[in-house]
Every structure is written in C-alpha cells, then in structure tokens.
Design an enzyme around this catalytic site. Sequence first.
Site, PDB file in Angstrom:
ATOM      1  N   ASP A  10       0.855  -1.222   0.011  1.00  0.00           N
ATOM      2  CA  ASP A  10       0.131   0.008   0.022  1.00  0.00           C
ATOM      3  C   ASP A  10       0.939   1.364   0.150  1.00  0.00           C
ATOM      4  O   ASP A  10       2.180   1.194   0.356  1.00  0.00           O
ATOM      5  CB  ASP A  10      -0.807   0.056   1.296  1.00  0.00           C
ATOM      6  CG  ASP A  10      -2.552  -0.455   0.942  1.00  0.00           C
ATOM      7  OD1 ASP A  10      -2.440  -0.876  -0.166  1.00  0.00           O
ATOM      8  OD2 ASP A  10      -3.301  -0.693   1.857  1.00  0.00           O
ATOM      9  N   LYS A  62      -3.102   3.091  -2.168  1.00  0.00           N
ATOM     10  CA  LYS A  62      -4.569   3.427  -2.141  1.00  0.00           C
ATOM     11  C   LYS A  62      -4.714   4.601  -0.767  1.00  0.00           C
ATOM     12  O   LYS A  62      -4.432   4.478   0.240  1.00  0.00           O
ATOM     13  CB  LYS A  62      -5.323   2.136  -1.642  1.00  0.00           C
ATOM     14  CG  LYS A  62      -5.578   1.173  -2.690  1.00  0.00           C
ATOM     15  CD  LYS A  62      -6.425   0.120  -2.173  1.00  0.00           C
ATOM     16  CE  LYS A  62      -7.808   0.573  -2.345  1.00  0.00           C
ATOM     17  NZ  LYS A  62      -8.238   0.895  -3.764  1.00  0.00           N
ATOM     18  N   MET A  70      -9.176   9.654   8.367  1.00  0.00           N
ATOM     19  CA  MET A  70      -9.582  10.043   6.952  1.00  0.00           C
ATOM     20  C   MET A  70     -10.592  11.121   7.171  1.00  0.00           C
ATOM     21  O   MET A  70     -11.501  11.083   6.324  1.00  0.00           O
ATOM     22  CB  MET A  70     -10.002   9.197   5.980  1.00  0.00           C
ATOM     23  CG  MET A  70      -8.829   7.911   5.843  1.00  0.00           C
ATOM     24  SD  MET A  70      -9.625   6.368   4.948  1.00  0.00           S
ATOM     25  CE  MET A  70     -10.306   5.574   6.392  1.00  0.00           C
TER      26      MET A  70
END
Length: 263
Positions: A42, A64, A181
Amino acid sequence: MPTPSQPQRPTVTLVGAGPGAPDLLTLKAVKAIASATVLLVDDLVNDEVLAHARPDARIVHVGKRGGCKSTPQAFIEKLMIQSALAGETVVRLKGGDPFIFGRGGEEVEHLEAEGVQVRVVNGITSGLAAVTSLNVPLTHREHAHGVVFVTGHAKPGDSGTDWAVLARCAHQARLTLVIYMGVSSAEQIESGLLEGLPAHTPLAIVQRATLPQQRHAVTTLGQLQQTLHEQQLGSPSVIIVGDVLRGLAQMQATSETTNLQAA
C-alpha cells in the site's frame, strides 16, 4: 501406511505494517515479509519496511489513498488470487492494521470465496500511534470509559457517519473519538459533532504519526477547520476528540501564557 501429504492450500497473508515508523513492525510481520515471494504494498507503507523483503521478491506497489489516484480494489484482489494459485508466497502489506479501515474484511471474503486461505498479522493502527505520540491515552478512568474508531471518508453513495448521533453518544458515555481520513470532511465533522459536544471539547490533529515528518496541533472542537487551515495540516492525519486531551490542552495553554509573558 503413511498417507500421502495433501497439497498445501494457496495462502495470502494480510500484514499490518503499522503507522509508519519501521521499528514498530511486529516480529511476526517481519517474518511474514521475509518469507514472501510476492509483496503487494500500500501507498502508506514506509519504504524502509521493505528492507526485510528477500532480494528476489516481486514488489508491487498498489497505492490506495483518499483524494489520489488509486489502484482498483478488484485488480488487487485478482492479483492476490492469481499469485497464490500460482504457488507464490503472497503478502498484502498494509499501513496500520488490516482490519481497521484497511479493507481487510473485504479481501478475506473475496480470497476465501476463491479457495484461498487467509492469514492475518495485526499491526499498530495509526489512531493508537497518533495519540500515544502525544503521551495521551485513549481511555482513562476519570475522562473516557471507551473509544470509538470511526472513518470520516464515506464510500460513494453512502451517507457516512451521523456525526450528531455519535457526538451525543460520546458525550453521554464519555468516549474518545478517533477519526481516520477526516481532513477532507472536516466541515461536516465539526458542525455535526457540535450538535452533541461542547465547542470547547479538546481536540488534536496528528499528521504522519510516528514519522520524522510528524506534526500535530492541539485545539478545540469549535476550532477544527480553522486549525487545519492555519497550521496547514493535511492527509494523512488522525483527529482525536475527547477529554483525555484535557491535560495536554492545559499544558499548551500554560506554555503559551508563559511565552507571552516572557515576550
């Protein structure tokens, strides 16, 4: 008579690489990385972690990250399945922990549906690492009876978290909120949480937790958007909300007063 050994079932190992600092890898993670012939990595995994990979390992970067161009999840799953069925020792290397906003659950379902066995190696999740870097706990007998890990990034077509409901629960049950996030949706988070939590509720933003580039700001819920803008904090960041930060906020206020008096 001895029975012939059964063929080994194709396997993929989902490995949590932790929040960033390579020395926070678990020993089990290091062993898994060292054994892999194929590593799917990742975007948030520190490149230094790959020093544990064998020299002939095939390393595939499958970035990602919200707001950036990402490798389609379906492609990643197809590549894992194909590699495992071809007899490769496959490791899917993820930032943080595979089962905390790492799509590990989705990958387990798809792999097992294709007859691929899945092993999981936990990693330190960034929400824990972020608050620990401030020397603050997530729970405290006097300030927080529990903790909620929640994402600020809803998938397309999903209304996402009801921040007002979550705020009321956090206030009544004395919970620490750890928001992953959440930078891009800070406006909705701030306005929603203010429906159930006081504006003076302590809040911290930690960017790139555990890395040399780590930055953080301690503020209040009512100043979330303003602080992000003034301090120019962006992704990847973790937002922590709750009274466990009260002591840190008081220390910062004292320090600012002392500096002002000295000036």
